[in-house]
Design a protein around this motif. Structure first.
Motif, PDB file in Angstrom:
ATOM      1  N   ARG A 134       0.797  -1.222   0.000  1.00 14.16           N
ATOM      2  CA  ARG A 134       0.000   0.000   0.000  1.00 14.16           C
ATOM      3  C   ARG A 134       0.835   1.281   0.000  1.00 14.16           C
ATOM      4  NH1 ARG A 134      -3.238  -3.527   3.109  1.00 14.16           N
ATOM      5  NH2 ARG A 134      -5.432  -3.570   2.435  1.00 14.16           N
ATOM      6  N   THR A 135       1.954   1.276   0.685  1.00 14.54           N
ATOM      7  CA  THR A 135       2.687   2.526   0.875  1.00 14.54           C
ATOM      8  C   THR A 135       4.173   2.358   0.580  1.00 14.54           C
ATOM      9  OG1 THR A 135       3.227   2.127   3.202  1.00 14.54           O
ATOM     10  CG2 THR A 135       1.083   3.162   2.729  1.00 14.54           C
ATOM     11  N   ARG A 136       4.830   3.507   0.378  1.00 12.97           N
ATOM     12  CA  ARG A 136       6.273   3.499   0.201  1.00 12.97           C
ATOM     13  C   ARG A 136       6.974   2.968   1.445  1.00 12.97           C
ATOM     14  NH1 ARG A 136      10.122   4.718   3.119  1.00 12.97           N
ATOM     15  NH2 ARG A 136       8.888   6.516   3.775  1.00 12.97           N
ATOM     16  N   ALA A 137       6.476   3.316   2.617  1.00 12.95           N
ATOM     17  CA  ALA A 137       7.105   2.852   3.856  1.00 12.95           C
ATOM     18  C   ALA A 137       7.073   1.325   3.935  1.00 12.95           C
ATOM     19  CB  ALA A 137       6.396   3.462   5.066  1.00 12.95           C
ATOM     20  N   GLU A 138       5.968   0.717   3.531  1.00 10.25           N
ATOM     21  CA  GLU A 138       5.885  -0.745   3.535  1.00 10.25           C
ATOM     22  C   GLU A 138       6.839  -1.331   2.495  1.00 10.25           C
ATOM     23  OE1 GLU A 138       1.818  -1.876   3.018  1.00 10.25           O
ATOM     24  OE2 GLU A 138       1.204  -1.142   4.994  1.00 10.25           O
ATOM     25  N   ALA A 139       6.945  -0.665   1.352  1.00 12.31           N
ATOM     26  CA  ALA A 139       7.882  -1.130   0.331  1.00 12.31           C
ATOM     27  C   ALA A 139       9.311  -1.105   0.862  1.00 12.31           C
ATOM     28  CB  ALA A 139       7.764  -0.262  -0.921  1.00 12.31           C
ATOM     29  N   SER A 140       9.653  -0.064   1.612  1.00 14.13           N
ATOM     30  CA  SER A 140      11.010   0.049   2.150  1.00 14.13           C
ATOM     31  C   SER A 140      11.309  -1.053   3.161  1.00 14.13           C
ATOM     32  CB  SER A 140      11.213   1.424   2.795  1.00 14.13           C
ATOM     33  OG  SER A 140      11.256   2.439   1.807  1.00 14.13           O
ATOM     34  N   VAL A 141      10.294  -1.481   3.899  1.00 15.23           N
ATOM     35  CA  VAL A 141      10.487  -2.601   4.822  1.00 15.23           C
ATOM     36  C   VAL A 141      10.880  -3.855   4.052  1.00 15.23           C
ATOM     37  CG1 VAL A 141       9.313  -4.161   6.428  1.00 15.23           C
ATOM     38  CG2 VAL A 141       8.939  -1.691   6.596  1.00 15.23           C
ATOM     39  N   VAL A 171       2.300   9.256  -2.971  1.00 11.93           N
ATOM     40  CA  VAL A 171       3.576   8.859  -3.555  1.00 11.93           C
ATOM     41  C   VAL A 171       3.457   7.407  -3.991  1.00 11.93           C
ATOM     42  CG1 VAL A 171       6.039   8.484  -3.134  1.00 11.93           C
ATOM     43  CG2 VAL A 171       4.895  10.464  -2.126  1.00 11.93           C
ATOM     44  N   TYR A 172       3.820   7.131  -5.228  1.00 10.24           N
ATOM     45  CA  TYR A 172       3.765   5.756  -5.714  1.00 10.24           C
ATOM     46  C   TYR A 172       4.972   5.476  -6.589  1.00 10.24           C
ATOM     47  CZ  TYR A 172       1.580   8.005  -9.838  1.00 10.24           C
ATOM     48  OH  TYR A 172       1.300   8.811 -10.911  1.00 10.24           O
ATOM     49  N   GLY A 173       5.255   4.192  -6.807  1.00  7.49           N
ATOM     50  CA  GLY A 173       6.449   3.877  -7.575  1.00  7.49           C
ATOM     51  C   GLY A 173       6.814   2.413  -7.530  1.00  7.49           C
ATOM     52  N   GLN A 174       8.117   2.158  -7.689  1.00  2.00           N
ATOM     53  CA  GLN A 174       8.570   0.785  -7.882  1.00  2.00           C
ATOM     54  C   GLN A 174      10.017   0.636  -7.430  1.00  2.00           C
ATOM     55  OE1 GLN A 174       7.457  -0.377 -11.807  1.00  2.00           O
ATOM     56  NE2 GLN A 174       8.610  -2.280 -11.788  1.00  2.00           N
ATOM     57  N   PHE A 175      10.310  -0.498  -6.794  1.00  2.00           N
ATOM     58  CA  PHE A 175      11.673  -0.874  -6.419  1.00  2.00           C
ATOM     59  C   PHE A 175      11.974  -2.244  -7.020  1.00  2.00           C
ATOM     60  CE2 PHE A 175      10.769   1.871  -2.601  1.00  2.00           C
ATOM     61  CZ  PHE A 175      11.771   2.801  -2.816  1.00  2.00           C
ATOM     62  N   PRO A 176      12.576  -2.322  -8.201  1.00  2.00           N
ATOM     63  CA  PRO A 176      12.956  -3.626  -8.754  1.00  2.00           C
ATOM     64  C   PRO A 176      14.241  -4.121  -8.100  1.00  2.00           C
ATOM     65  CG  PRO A 176      12.712  -1.915 -10.461  1.00  2.00           C
ATOM     66  CD  PRO A 176      12.827  -1.230  -9.140  1.00  2.00           C
ATOM     67  N   GLY A 194       1.944   2.082  -3.454  1.00  2.00           N
ATOM     68  CA  GLY A 194       1.099   3.271  -3.582  1.00  2.00           C
ATOM     69  C   GLY A 194      -0.020   3.112  -4.570  1.00  2.00           C
ATOM     70  N   ASP A 195       0.302   2.835  -5.802  1.00  2.00           N
ATOM     71  CA  ASP A 195      -0.651   2.517  -6.857  1.00  2.00           C
ATOM     72  C   ASP A 195       0.132   1.952  -8.021  1.00  2.00           C
ATOM     73  OD1 ASP A 195      -2.981   2.172  -8.238  1.00  2.00           O
ATOM     74  OD2 ASP A 195      -3.560   4.280  -8.290  1.00  2.00           O
ATOM     75  N   TYR A 196      -0.591   1.392  -8.985  1.00  2.00           N
ATOM     76  CA  TYR A 196       0.054   0.836 -10.167  1.00  2.00           C
ATOM     77  C   TYR A 196       0.002   1.885 -11.266  1.00  2.00           C
ATOM     78  CZ  TYR A 196       1.691  -3.058 -13.076  1.00  2.00           C
ATOM     79  OH  TYR A 196       2.450  -3.891 -13.873  1.00  2.00           O
ATOM     80  N   LEU A 206      -5.493   1.044  -7.673  1.00  2.00           N
ATOM     81  CA  LEU A 206      -5.424  -0.295  -7.096  1.00  2.00           C
ATOM     82  C   LEU A 206      -5.618  -0.314  -5.583  1.00  2.00           C
ATOM     83  CD1 LEU A 206      -4.943  -3.110  -8.252  1.00  2.00           C
ATOM     84  CD2 LEU A 206      -2.515  -2.837  -7.789  1.00  2.00           C
ATOM     85  N   THR A 207      -4.979   0.602  -4.883  1.00  2.00           N
ATOM     86  CA  THR A 207      -4.934   0.526  -3.423  1.00  2.00           C
ATOM     87  C   THR A 207      -6.306   0.515  -2.758  1.00  2.00           C
ATOM     88  OG1 THR A 207      -2.791   1.649  -3.503  1.00  2.00           O
ATOM     89  CG2 THR A 207      -3.892   1.539  -1.370  1.00  2.00           C
ATOM     90  N   PRO A 208      -7.273   1.349  -3.165  1.00  2.00           N
ATOM     91  CA  PRO A 208      -8.581   1.326  -2.491  1.00  2.00           C
ATOM     92  C   PRO A 208      -9.324   0.008  -2.639  1.00  2.00           C
ATOM     93  CG  PRO A 208      -8.313   3.354  -3.737  1.00  2.00           C
ATOM     94  CD  PRO A 208      -7.195   2.450  -4.144  1.00  2.00           C
ATOM     95  N   GLN A 209      -8.913  -0.830  -3.583  1.00  2.00           N
ATOM     96  CA  GLN A 209      -9.601  -2.107  -3.802  1.00  2.00           C
ATOM     97  C   GLN A 209      -9.041  -3.242  -2.938  1.00  2.00           C
ATOM     98  OE1 GLN A 209     -12.081  -1.382  -5.820  1.00  2.00           O
ATOM     99  NE2 GLN A 209     -11.091   0.597  -6.191  1.00  2.00           N
TER     100      GLN A 209
END
Length: 456
Positions: A134-141, A171-176, A194-196, A206-209
């Motif tokens: 859902r969030t950048r912070a979760e992605a960073s974890v 804020v949305y994005g991608q970490f490959p 964040g979103d696709y 995507l996130t609200p679903q």
């Protein structure tokens, strides 16, 4: 792939060979391989991304003209896919553990989501594990866990990036991330947050679903996942057999909610490209009456986007299609002026193939901060990758010294560090060089190590 095919049905016959429900007989597909030639047939079949299924279907006919050579050309990747399938469950267990330990929800999307709809998931190829949070912070974890615990790395060929939508302060994005060299038991992981993002300036919504569930890894609902598949094909501007098979399998689910799926396409302006996928599905797949009926319920919207080249991805068509899409989305948001600006920006960005390069600061002009909006993709270049660009370059006399970090109001875990030559971005405890046009001043690269060490 520039070869002209001698028979108009040859492409469709090879697509049929890659279909879960072939429209053409195996004999017709074998004839297409013999006519086209082993290498050209293999090249086209590889673009369709159903190698495991194709290799199993060709195996009984290896003595037929062209088939042995075709299979030999496809075998290296097919063997790699066998290994990937064998270690998939262990990798999913690793992600499940990280999610539970972190108290987070991870959502398996794209290939991981689509394979859940297949009767035999083992026939669907995949290239990496796409995970949405859902969030950048979760992605960073997740990034931190994979990098520190398992040695995952960033890759120069596919850089991390962020975008920002002020309408939702999002804020949305991608970490490959790629598995470390020699770690054959680990699969690459692509983290979306964040979103696709959709093409140049849109989002899937995507996130609200996403449902609220217990920590762990869950498969994205088929309606949202199929929208991700359509978006991926629209971004590449090519329709693979994976795409058509994913559509076929999703529509074969009795519980598939067409209006829910259509809502995601409407939000992102992808209804037109869906028509291209439907056309390719019909070109190589034998549909049941029920599947045909379900297909007719899908949104059907005329589009000015050019049809994708049926033979291979085509850069110029991708640029034009993306520009047309940006114009349409801009017009829907703010009228003709907004549409024209977005279209021009999209064309300028997609008309050439961008690659990282070193430039020298000129004229003593201070570089303006990068924009934060849905049509500006801020690429994040890891310090070690940036420094590698300086190999063989003349020494930089005045490396950049950043000013005091400025946290983004939308995400306090992201800081921007400004210099006269460009900008760094610090996300949690990692520092990146920011670029939109893939050009990095040598002065900015030379000062990156000090910025990463926090000597500001």
């Amino acid at each position: 792939m520039g070869t002209d095919f001698p028979h108009p049905d040859d492409l469709a016959a090879l697509r049929s060979l890659s279909s879960l429900q072939p429209l053409y007989s195996t004999e017709r597909s074998l004839a297409a391989i013999a006519t086209i030639g082993a290498q050209e047939a293999a090249r086209f079949l590889e673009t369709l991304r159903m190698r495991t299924l194709v290799m199993s279907r060709l195996a009984p006919y290896e003595d037929r003209p062209g088939v042995r050579g075709c299979m030999a050309a496809m075998r290296p990747k097919a063997d790699s896919l066998k290994r990937m399938h064998k270690v998939l469950d262990a990798n999913l267990e690793m992600l499940e553990r990280i999610a539970r330990d972190s108290g987070l929800q991870f959502f398996a999307i794209k290939g991981l989501g689509a394979r859940a709809t297949y009767t035999d998931p083992g026939v669907r190829d995949f290239s990496d594990l796409d995970i949405f949070v859902r969030t950048r912070a979760e992605a960073s974890v997740l990034v931190r866990a994979l990098r520190l615990e398992h040695g995952y790395q960033y890759l120069k060929a596919e850089l991390p990036w962020i975008k920002y939508d002020p309408t939702e302060n999002l804020v949305y994005g991608q970490f490959p991330l790629v598995a470390p060299d020699g770690a054959d038991d680990l699969l690459n992981v692509d983290i979306h947050f964040g979103d696709y993002s959709v093409r140049h300036s849109s989002r899937l919504g995507l996130t609200p679903q996403l449902p609220a569930q217990e920590p762990g890894i869950r498969v994205l609902a088929p309606e949202e996942n199929l929208a991700c598949v359509v978006n991926n094909a629209a971004g590449d501007y090519f329709v693979t057999a994976k795409d058509t098979n994913d559509l076929l399998m999703a529509l074969s689910l009795p519980e598939f909610d067409v209006p829910r799926f259509a809502a995601r396409l409407r939000q992102s302006g992808l209804e037109g490209f869906l028509g291209f996928i439907v056309a390719e599905l019909r070109a190589g797949t034998a549909l049941t009456a029920a599947q045909e009926e379900r297909l007719r319920t899908l949104p059907s919207v005329r589009t000015l986007e050019p049809a994708p080249d049926p033979r291979a991805p085509h850069w110029e068509r991708r640029c034009l299609g993306t520009t047309v899409h940006a114009f349409g989305e801009g017009r829907r948001r703010g009228g003709l002026v907004t549409a024209a600006k977005l279209a021009a920006d999209a064309y300028d960005y997609y008309r050439g193939r961008l690659s990282l390069s070193v430039v020298r600061a000129t004229g003593g002009k201070t570089v303006r901060p990068f924009a934060l909006n849905p049509w500006t993709c801020v690429r994040l270049v890891p310090v070690d990758i940036a420094e590698g660009l300086l190999d063989g370059e003349p020494a930089v006399p005045n490396p950049a010294t950043p000013a005091r970090p400025k946290a983004l109001s939308a995400d306090r875990g992201i800081q921007r560090l400004d210099t006269p030559y460009g900008h760094y971005v610090r996300i949690e405890d990692e520092t990146f060089l920011a670029t939109v046009d893939y050009r990095l001043p040598g002065e900015l690269i030379a000062g990156a190590r000090a910025a990463a060490a926090g000597r500001v």
